[in-house]
Enzyme design. Structure first.
Site, PDB file in Angstrom:
ATOM      1  N   HIS A   1     -22.081  22.223   8.832  1.00  0.00           N
ATOM      2  CA  HIS A   1     -23.017  21.864  10.062  1.00  0.00           C
ATOM      3  C   HIS A   1     -23.642  22.955   9.892  1.00  0.00           C
ATOM      4  O   HIS A   1     -24.761  23.190  10.593  1.00  0.00           O
ATOM      5  CB  HIS A   1     -22.574  21.146  11.551  1.00  0.00           C
ATOM      6  CG  HIS A   1     -21.980  20.245  11.387  1.00  0.00           C
ATOM      7  ND1 HIS A   1     -22.500  18.545  11.026  1.00  0.00           N
ATOM      8  CD2 HIS A   1     -20.475  19.911  11.803  1.00  0.00           C
ATOM      9  CE1 HIS A   1     -21.284  17.489  10.711  1.00  0.00           C
ATOM     10  NE2 HIS A   1     -20.596  18.587  11.501  1.00  0.00           N
TER      11      HIS A   1
ATOM     12  N   LYS B   1     -41.889  42.236   0.945  1.00  0.00           N
ATOM     13  CA  LYS B   1     -41.037  41.072   0.314  1.00  0.00           C
ATOM     14  C   LYS B   1     -40.465  40.555  -0.725  1.00  0.00           C
ATOM     15  O   LYS B   1     -41.233  41.580  -1.363  1.00  0.00           O
ATOM     16  CB  LYS B   1     -42.462  39.935   0.075  1.00  0.00           C
ATOM     17  CG  LYS B   1     -43.194  39.495   1.323  1.00  0.00           C
ATOM     18  CD  LYS B   1     -41.667  38.683   2.398  1.00  0.00           C
ATOM     19  CE  LYS B   1     -40.969  37.609   1.655  1.00  0.00           C
ATOM     20  NZ  LYS B   1     -42.781  36.794   1.808  1.00  0.00           N
TER      21      LYS B   1
ATOM     22  N   GLU C   1     -34.454  29.767  -6.543  1.00  0.00           N
ATOM     23  CA  GLU C   1     -35.775  28.273  -6.027  1.00  0.00           C
ATOM     24  C   GLU C   1     -36.079  27.620  -7.213  1.00  0.00           C
ATOM     25  O   GLU C   1     -36.133  26.307  -7.009  1.00  0.00           O
ATOM     26  CB  GLU C   1     -36.744  28.579  -5.189  1.00  0.00           C
ATOM     27  CG  GLU C   1     -36.634  29.619  -3.785  1.00  0.00           C
ATOM     28  CD  GLU C   1     -38.025  30.602  -2.856  1.00  0.00           C
ATOM     29  OE1 GLU C   1     -37.793  30.867  -1.812  1.00  0.00           O
ATOM     30  OE2 GLU C   1     -38.866  30.798  -3.673  1.00  0.00           O
TER      31      GLU C   1
ATOM     32  N   SER D   1     -44.376  39.484  -3.375  1.00  0.00           N
ATOM     33  CA  SER D   1     -45.806  38.616  -2.976  1.00  0.00           C
ATOM     34  C   SER D   1     -46.495  39.021  -3.436  1.00  0.00           C
ATOM     35  O   SER D   1     -47.457  40.897  -3.195  1.00  0.00           O
ATOM     36  CB  SER D   1     -45.440  38.667  -1.341  1.00  0.00           C
ATOM     37  OG  SER D   1     -46.488  38.768  -0.463  1.00  0.00           O
TER      38      SER D   1
END
Length: 460
Positions: free
Chosen positions: A153, A280, A287, A274
């Site tokens: 979980h 960043k 992704e 970024s």
């Protein structure tokens, strides 16, 4: 091609919707190979003269060289790669080119070419899976004893080792490979010689063309042979499930690279920045792998929907069977390569993993197990006692393994000093020695078995 039947040419839109050369030109290698095998068989059977068979073979070889060099002149009026090859062959050798299509149809020609492509795509997928598997095994061996939290979980459950966690993905890849291998074995029958749908009256040798193209045997039913696309569905199913496994691993990399986790540091080679935030470091490669899985799953569904309403035998709808396959093939190959590269280059941060494993009272199960094994407490009661110990630790603002013996005995006086060495995360993972468990010695055994299996496959 069918000017004898039609007097008027197709409408402009009809020409556009009917042409598939922009997509199926990728099948040129397979079309050349299958056509050469077919022509050689026709020559051996005396259906073509020796001179014509030789001229066709040499002409097809020249067409292959031209296309391989990038000299394919696409003409939508020729519709597909099959007619482009035949048209160019006719320009090179003249009349004998018109005899190549004896005893075959574009229906069995397309099915044969597509099977050859999918078979190669399966081999490429298996190779890509093997490369990622090797990287996972290497990194698992490096971190066979590195402690990290095991989650259920997405909550810290029990300590595990990073090696054990990585080897879980190796198990998924093993199943993925088996699905591709089974699909390859199932599909390896040659449709060539089935003609349009009923077979042919020419005295052809389908066994010979099947052998020449590396198939195990000819297909048994000509109607099924020209309309079957199960082999594409099999590939897409295996690709979709593989991509789901890659997506799960990619999601973990995204989580682990985030500042709250900090389990890994992303190398520059697999990150982007970024446009506005100079601080960043984005896990874009992971992704994108995660995102590609959606398209591959969609490709699988698209083909199933395409097939579901088709009566036997061939229908032009099957022209749309190639875009989903080609898309999935490209995305899967890219995803496997990207994931192998990322896993190889990731810098793991063991101290962050160990700290997270120690948080959340992750050795509470070890306390319950000790109560069962050493104090004779029934497990359900032991579970209840361990829960009280966790509550006591939280009230004291301590980790479970930081509670003193006196504090533990206030929870239950059957607890004694023997339990204390069992409550560290290192002791917890070391105790999980059951087959398939996370104990470093078991991880080492799993790695050795995986390396032996890889060596056996390479030796075949």
């Amino acid at each position: 091609m069918w000017g004898g039947r039609f007097q008027d040419g197709p409408a402009a839109v009809m020409r556009e919707i009917n042409a598939s050369i922009a997509i199926d030109k990728r099948l040129w290698r397979e079309d050349i190979a299958a056509s050469r095998a077919h022509a050689a068989m026709l020559g051996r059977q005396g259906i073509l003269s020796e001179a014509d068979a030789r001229a066709i073979d040499e002409g097809l070889a020249e067409v292959g060289l031209e296309i391989g060099a990038g000299n394919l002149a696409e003409d939508p009026s020729l519709e597909d790669i099959h007619m482009h090859v035949e048209h160019r062959l006719a320009a090179l050798i003249g009349e004998p080119a018109g005899r190549l299509h004896t005893a075959r149809s574009r229906n069995d020609q397309v099915a044969t070419d597509f099977k050859l492509f999918v078979r190669r795509a399966i081999d490429e997928a298996i190779a890509g899976i093997g490369a990622l598997e090797a990287v996972l095994i290497d990194r698992a061996e490096e971190h066979a004893a590195t402690v990290m939290p095991g989650f259920t979980h997405l909550q810290s459950g029990q300590p595990v080792t990073l090696g054990h966690h990585l080897m879980a993905y190796r198990e998924m890849l093993t199943r993925d490979r088996s699905r591709f291998s089974e699909a390859r074995a199932r599909m390896n029958e040659s449709p060539l010689g089935s003609a349009a749908l009923a077979g042919t009256g020419f005295d052809i040798d389908r066994e010979a063309t099947a052998r020449a193209l590396g198939f195990d045997r000819p297909t048994a039913n000509s109607i099924d042979a020209v309309s079957d696309r199960d082999f594409v569905v099999d590939y897409l199913h295996a690709a979709a499930l593989t991509s789901v496994h890659l997506s799960r691993l990619a999601e973990e990399i995204v989580l682990w690279a985030s500042q709250p986790f900090g389990f890994v540091r992303l190398p520059d080679a697999w990150s982007t920045g970024s446009s506005i935030m100079p601080n960043k470091r984005n896990p874009d490669a992971a992704e994108l792998v995660r995102g590609h899985s959606a398209r591959i799953i969609g490709d699988h569904v698209a083909l199933l929907v395409l097939l579901k309403g088709l009566p036997l035998a061939y229908a032009k709808d099957l022209q749309d069977d190639k875009p989903p396959l080609f898309d999935a093939h490209d995305l899967l190959g890219l995803s496997l390569a990207a994931m192998a590269g990322m896993i190889a280059d990731l810098e793991f941060v063991p101290e962050r993993m160990r700290a997270a494993a120690a948080a959340g009272h992750a050795t509470a199960t070890d306390l319950a197990d000790w109560l069962v094994a050493d104090a004779g407490v029934p497990f359900r009661e032991a579970h209840h006692i361990a829960g009280h110990a966790v509550a006591a630790a939280e009230d004291a603002g301590k980790a479970l393994d930081q509670l003193s013996l006196d504090e533990l005995r206030t929870v239950d006086d059957r607890i004694d000093a023997r339990v204390l060495p069992r409550l560290s995360v290192e002791a917890s993972v070391a105790a999980r020695r059951s087959a398939g468990g996370t104990a470093p010695e078991r991880v080492g055994q799993a790695i050795a078995a995986a390396r032996a299996a890889m060596a056996a496959r390479e030796g075949q």
